[in-house]
Scaffold this motif. Structure first.
Motif, PDB file in Angstrom:
ATOM      1  N   GLU A  23      15.933  -5.182  47.142  1.00 59.60           N
ATOM      2  CA  GLU A  23      14.620  -6.010  46.218  1.00 59.60           C
ATOM      3  C   GLU A  23      15.335  -6.097  44.061  1.00 59.60           C
ATOM      4  O   GLU A  23      14.377  -6.569  43.445  1.00 59.60           O
ATOM      5  CB  GLU A  23      13.557  -5.639  46.491  1.00 59.60           C
ATOM      6  CG  GLU A  23      12.242  -6.515  45.471  1.00 59.60           C
ATOM      7  CD  GLU A  23      10.771  -4.571  45.848  1.00 59.60           C
ATOM      8  OE1 GLU A  23      10.029  -5.514  44.880  1.00 59.60           O
ATOM      9  OE2 GLU A  23      10.577  -4.195  46.613  1.00 59.60           O
ATOM     10  N   PHE A  24      15.899  -4.724  44.285  1.00 60.20           N
ATOM     11  CA  PHE A  24      16.018  -4.411  42.781  1.00 60.20           C
ATOM     12  C   PHE A  24      17.175  -4.055  42.049  1.00 60.20           C
ATOM     13  O   PHE A  24      17.040  -4.484  40.670  1.00 60.20           O
ATOM     14  CB  PHE A  24      15.930  -2.814  42.666  1.00 60.20           C
ATOM     15  CG  PHE A  24      14.150  -2.615  43.505  1.00 60.20           C
ATOM     16  CD1 PHE A  24      13.513  -2.241  42.205  1.00 60.20           C
ATOM     17  CD2 PHE A  24      13.824  -2.519  44.300  1.00 60.20           C
ATOM     18  CE1 PHE A  24      11.997  -1.843  42.043  1.00 60.20           C
ATOM     19  CE2 PHE A  24      12.704  -1.914  44.778  1.00 60.20           C
ATOM     20  CZ  PHE A  24      11.557  -1.492  43.538  1.00 60.20           C
ATOM     21  N   TYR A  25      17.836  -5.399  42.337  1.00 65.08           N
ATOM     22  CA  TYR A  25      19.063  -4.891  41.893  1.00 65.08           C
ATOM     23  C   TYR A  25      19.604  -5.909  41.177  1.00 65.08           C
ATOM     24  O   TYR A  25      19.945  -5.744  40.400  1.00 65.08           O
ATOM     25  CB  TYR A  25      20.717  -5.529  43.859  1.00 65.08           C
ATOM     26  CG  TYR A  25      21.769  -5.341  43.372  1.00 65.08           C
ATOM     27  CD1 TYR A  25      23.072  -3.825  42.613  1.00 65.08           C
ATOM     28  CD2 TYR A  25      23.060  -6.857  42.423  1.00 65.08           C
ATOM     29  CE1 TYR A  25      23.682  -4.217  42.228  1.00 65.08           C
ATOM     30  CE2 TYR A  25      23.733  -6.883  42.112  1.00 65.08           C
ATOM     31  CZ  TYR A  25      24.920  -5.238  42.096  1.00 65.08           C
ATOM     32  OH  TYR A  25      25.804  -5.268  41.596  1.00 65.08           O
ATOM     33  N   ASP A  26      19.240  -7.416  41.082  1.00 62.60           N
ATOM     34  CA  ASP A  26      19.664  -8.241  40.493  1.00 62.60           C
ATOM     35  C   ASP A  26      18.455  -8.028  39.220  1.00 62.60           C
ATOM     36  O   ASP A  26      19.263  -8.242  38.284  1.00 62.60           O
ATOM     37  CB  ASP A  26      18.999  -9.566  40.969  1.00 62.60           C
ATOM     38  CG  ASP A  26      20.141 -10.179  41.289  1.00 62.60           C
ATOM     39  OD1 ASP A  26      21.353 -10.083  41.170  1.00 62.60           O
ATOM     40  OD2 ASP A  26      20.089 -11.439  42.643  1.00 62.60           O
ATOM     41  N   GLY A 182      14.779   2.396  37.178  1.00 60.35           N
ATOM     42  CA  GLY A 182      15.364   3.334  39.035  1.00 60.35           C
ATOM     43  C   GLY A 182      16.278   3.357  37.857  1.00 60.35           C
ATOM     44  O   GLY A 182      16.898   3.619  36.644  1.00 60.35           O
ATOM     45  N   ARG A 183      17.087   4.993  39.114  1.00 63.61           N
ATOM     46  CA  ARG A 183      18.251   5.936  38.397  1.00 63.61           C
ATOM     47  C   ARG A 183      19.443   5.798  39.905  1.00 63.61           C
ATOM     48  O   ARG A 183      19.188   5.434  40.991  1.00 63.61           O
ATOM     49  CB  ARG A 183      17.500   7.342  37.726  1.00 63.61           C
ATOM     50  CG  ARG A 183      16.818   7.425  39.421  1.00 63.61           C
ATOM     51  CD  ARG A 183      16.984   9.468  38.163  1.00 63.61           C
ATOM     52  NE  ARG A 183      15.477  10.071  39.274  1.00 63.61           N
ATOM     53  CZ  ARG A 183      14.557  10.282  39.430  1.00 63.61           C
ATOM     54  NH1 ARG A 183      13.931   9.563  38.071  1.00 63.61           N
ATOM     55  NH2 ARG A 183      13.823  10.815  40.461  1.00 63.61           N
ATOM     56  N   GLU A 210       6.868   3.418  45.150  1.00 63.47           N
ATOM     57  CA  GLU A 210       8.570   3.767  44.329  1.00 63.47           C
ATOM     58  C   GLU A 210       8.789   3.956  45.716  1.00 63.47           C
ATOM     59  O   GLU A 210       8.556   4.096  47.082  1.00 63.47           O
ATOM     60  CB  GLU A 210       7.992   5.495  44.663  1.00 63.47           C
ATOM     61  CG  GLU A 210       7.447   5.938  43.079  1.00 63.47           C
ATOM     62  CD  GLU A 210       7.316   7.268  42.879  1.00 63.47           C
ATOM     63  OE1 GLU A 210       6.747   7.714  43.065  1.00 63.47           O
ATOM     64  OE2 GLU A 210       8.079   7.301  41.458  1.00 63.47           O
ATOM     65  N   HIS A 211      10.654   4.049  45.820  1.00 67.35           N
ATOM     66  CA  HIS A 211      11.787   3.622  46.686  1.00 67.35           C
ATOM     67  C   HIS A 211      12.632   4.296  46.440  1.00 67.35           C
ATOM     68  O   HIS A 211      12.974   4.278  44.756  1.00 67.35           O
ATOM     69  CB  HIS A 211      12.040   2.130  46.668  1.00 67.35           C
ATOM     70  CG  HIS A 211      10.355   1.353  46.818  1.00 67.35           C
ATOM     71  ND1 HIS A 211       9.862   1.404  48.277  1.00 67.35           N
ATOM     72  CD2 HIS A 211      10.024   0.747  46.186  1.00 67.35           C
ATOM     73  CE1 HIS A 211       8.627   0.273  48.281  1.00 67.35           C
ATOM     74  NE2 HIS A 211       8.979   0.479  47.700  1.00 67.35           N
ATOM     75  N   THR A 212      13.570   4.526  47.913  1.00 67.29           N
ATOM     76  CA  THR A 212      14.738   5.452  47.288  1.00 67.29           C
ATOM     77  C   THR A 212      15.183   4.280  48.722  1.00 67.29           C
ATOM     78  O   THR A 212      14.925   4.350  49.899  1.00 67.29           O
ATOM     79  CB  THR A 212      14.713   7.295  47.443  1.00 67.29           C
ATOM     80  OG1 THR A 212      13.620   7.514  46.431  1.00 67.29           O
ATOM     81  CG2 THR A 212      15.688   7.980  47.800  1.00 67.29           C
ATOM     82  N   GLU A 213      16.992   5.025  48.547  1.00 71.51           N
ATOM     83  CA  GLU A 213      18.076   4.582  49.547  1.00 71.51           C
ATOM     84  C   GLU A 213      19.068   5.375  49.341  1.00 71.51           C
ATOM     85  O   GLU A 213      19.686   5.957  48.268  1.00 71.51           O
ATOM     86  CB  GLU A 213      17.920   2.618  49.297  1.00 71.51           C
ATOM     87  CG  GLU A 213      18.778   2.181  50.753  1.00 71.51           C
ATOM     88  CD  GLU A 213      18.457   1.023  50.742  1.00 71.51           C
ATOM     89  OE1 GLU A 213      18.688   0.462  51.890  1.00 71.51           O
ATOM     90  OE2 GLU A 213      18.763   0.268  49.238  1.00 71.51           O
TER      91      GLU A 213
END
Length: 254
Positions: A23-26, A182-183, A210-213
């Motif tokens: 979801e966040f990469y691009d 993000g970080r 907020e999301h974490t992977e």
């Protein structure tokens, strides 16, 4: 950071890797990654004749460059459904002439049964996420997919474990009323690198989500990778001294 080799059990299931990151990469990393891809591989991709193999295609930076700058067919290998969905959405917006030249493989490379389909193969942002035993299955699969004399370009993984925890902030991007940020945090964990990605979406009133992977990476030096590749018919390709890149060619007689 892509799944490109099947599990040893032989029972394949759809990979749900990168379900958060897709979801966040691009929105957060694509601009910088696009520039890096063009710098590392652009010249060689433009010279491709029989085909380009994009190993761990992700959301499609290498694939899109190959479709734009070459006339060759493209094989994009991406088993992770979340990343593949973004890739196919991007391909759907292309002119038919370009769509007709690309095949998306939803299988790990060693299951895709690709034989002599490309003279240029690219492993971008992939090899660092593969443990040594998995890399040993990747190299012969690439050798089968390349034509004799073809070239393989590998973005080098970290050469060693980080001496301390490294935190890299991703530049905020606004989409309408929301700001995405993000970080990435890299730290040593035994013989591996723990890469934690934290993402958030903010509105006028503060943080909305907020999301974490977490991903795992395995350091490897250039010399080690060359040693792994040599038994599978690969030799260094002269004229490529970029510190981020390993370039090898597939010898005609293996």
């Amino acid at each position: 950071m892509h799944t490109v080799i099947s599990r040893p059990s032989g029972t394949r299931r759809e990979s749900d890797s990168y379900a958060v990151t897709a979801e966040f990469y691009d929105i957060l990393q694509a601009d910088a990654d696009e520039a890096r891809v063009r710098r590392l591989y652009g010249r060689e991709i433009a010279r491709a004749r029989s085909g380009v193999l994009d190993i761990g295609a992700g959301t499609g930076r290498v694939t899109m460059l190959a479709l734009a700058d070459s006339r060759a067919g493209v094989h994009a290998v991406e088993p992770a459904r979340a990343m593949r969905t973004s890739l196919l959405t991007r391909l759907a917006a292309l002119p038919r002439e370009q769509r007709d030249r690309v095949t998306v493989h939803p299988l790990p490379l060693d299951e895709a049964a690709l034989h002599a389909v490309a003279d240029v193969a690219v492993c971008h942002n992939v090899v660092g996420c593969l443990p040594p035993a998995v890399r040993e299955r990747l190299w012969p699969a690439i050798g089968r997919a390349l034509t004799p004399g073809g070239a393989l370009f590998v973005q080098l993984p970290p050469a060693r474990l980080p001496a301390r925890t490294v935190v890299r902030l991703l530049a905020d991007k606004r989409v309408g009323e929301h700001v995405y940020g993000g970080r990435m945090t890299l730290s040593a964990a035994g013989y591996r690198i723990r890469a934690r990605a934290d993402y958030w979406v903010k509105g006028a009133g503060g943080v909305l989500r907020e999301h974490t992977e977490t991903f795992w990476m395995w350091p490897a030096t250039r010399e080690r990778l060359l040693g792994e590749l040599a038994p599978h018919g690969f030799a260094p390709l002269p004229g490529h001294e970029d510190s981020e890149l390993l370039a090898v060619t597939l010898r005609r007689h293996r």
